[in-house]
Design an enzyme around this catalytic site. Structure first.
Site, PDB file in Angstrom:
ATOM      1  N   ARG A  48       0.981  -1.429   0.263  1.00 54.41           N
ATOM      2  CA  ARG A  48       0.060   0.419   0.184  1.00 54.41           C
ATOM      3  C   ARG A  48       0.604   1.227   0.256  1.00 54.41           C
ATOM      4  O   ARG A  48       1.358   0.991   0.990  1.00 54.41           O
ATOM      5  CB  ARG A  48      -1.446  -0.204   1.565  1.00 54.41           C
ATOM      6  CG  ARG A  48      -1.501   1.619   1.234  1.00 54.41           C
ATOM      7  CD  ARG A  48      -2.881   1.626   0.702  1.00 54.41           C
ATOM      8  NE  ARG A  48      -3.500   2.680   0.859  1.00 54.41           N
ATOM      9  CZ  ARG A  48      -3.916   3.580   0.505  1.00 54.41           C
ATOM     10  NH1 ARG A  48      -2.405   3.857   0.196  1.00 54.41           N
ATOM     11  NH2 ARG A  48      -4.284   4.388   1.211  1.00 54.41           N
ATOM     12  N   GLU A  56     -11.034   5.738  -5.334  1.00 52.94           N
ATOM     13  CA  GLU A  56     -11.331   4.099  -5.321  1.00 52.94           C
ATOM     14  C   GLU A  56     -12.242   3.929  -6.430  1.00 52.94           C
ATOM     15  O   GLU A  56     -12.139   4.441  -7.397  1.00 52.94           O
ATOM     16  CB  GLU A  56     -12.451   3.985  -3.709  1.00 52.94           C
ATOM     17  CG  GLU A  56     -11.613   4.233  -2.948  1.00 52.94           C
ATOM     18  CD  GLU A  56     -10.462   3.228  -2.558  1.00 52.94           C
ATOM     19  OE1 GLU A  56     -10.947   1.923  -2.342  1.00 52.94           O
ATOM     20  OE2 GLU A  56     -10.447   3.426  -1.559  1.00 52.94           O
ATOM     21  N   ARG A  90      -1.358  -5.147   4.940  1.00 51.36           N
ATOM     22  CA  ARG A  90      -0.155  -4.872   3.646  1.00 51.36           C
ATOM     23  C   ARG A  90       1.388  -3.619   4.451  1.00 51.36           C
ATOM     24  O   ARG A  90       0.807  -3.324   5.537  1.00 51.36           O
ATOM     25  CB  ARG A  90      -1.319  -4.045   2.873  1.00 51.36           C
ATOM     26  CG  ARG A  90      -2.670  -4.297   2.668  1.00 51.36           C
ATOM     27  CD  ARG A  90      -3.327  -3.767   1.559  1.00 51.36           C
ATOM     28  NE  ARG A  90      -3.508  -2.072   2.947  1.00 51.36           N
ATOM     29  CZ  ARG A  90      -4.196  -1.618   2.353  1.00 51.36           C
ATOM     30  NH1 ARG A  90      -4.946  -1.923   1.146  1.00 51.36           N
ATOM     31  NH2 ARG A  90      -5.201  -1.139   3.263  1.00 51.36           N
TER      32      ARG A  90
END
Length: 160
Positions: A48, A56, A90
């Site tokens: 990330r 998004e 992540r």
């Protein structure tokens, strides 16, 4: 005494983990700020991007941001400079491909917000401001909605 040593050990382990950089080949792009790399040991890691938040999926410019990052890094070897792990496991990182800082490139292109809640780099704030000033991509919209607000509204709608 033992507890203090244990806490110090955990702290140093965490610092060392995130002080090192490594490389991997990008094998999957999830969206504009998240992707998967394949390490030399055949292990996959989700990455990330640190300090930026892209639109998004389903949000204006979400597909454009994904296409942009794909053109920069898909199938390429990237250098990962980890800063931490997020709540989803992540690796949050600054990412470079050749000499290009991917995080900065998204800001410069007007395809990401500088996520000031998690990063206070003045250069990144300046890159976002320049993109706004020149009405690049997300900044061409009259009132662009930051992804964190978009996610919050979407979650509120699904809970009602």
């Amino acid at each position: 005494m033992r507890l203090s040593l244990f806490v110090a050990f955990l702290f140093l382990t965490n610092v060392l983990l995130y002080a090192q950089s490594y490389t991997g080949k990008v094998v999957k792009i999830a969206d504009g700020d998240t992707f998967t790399i394949l390490l030399d040991n055949k292990q996959q890691k989700k990455i990330r991007l640190h300090g930026v938040d892209c639109p998004e999926k389903g949000q204006d410019f979400g597909a454009v941001a994904k296409e942009y990052i794909s053109s920069l890094i898909a199938g390429k070897s990237v250098t990962i400079l980890p800063t931490k792990k997020d709540r989803y496991g992540r690796i949050v990182a600054i990412v470079k491909v050749d000499t290009t800082n991917v995080n900065e490139s998204l800001l410069r292109a007007g395809l990401a917000w500088h996520y000031k809640e998690y990063d206070n780099t003045q250069r990144w704030a300046d890159l976002e401001h320049q993109a706004q000033h020149h009405h690049r991509k997300i900044w061409s919209a009259k009132n662009p909605t930051p992804p964190w607000q978009w996610r919050k509204r979407k979650k509120a709608r699904s809970n009602s």
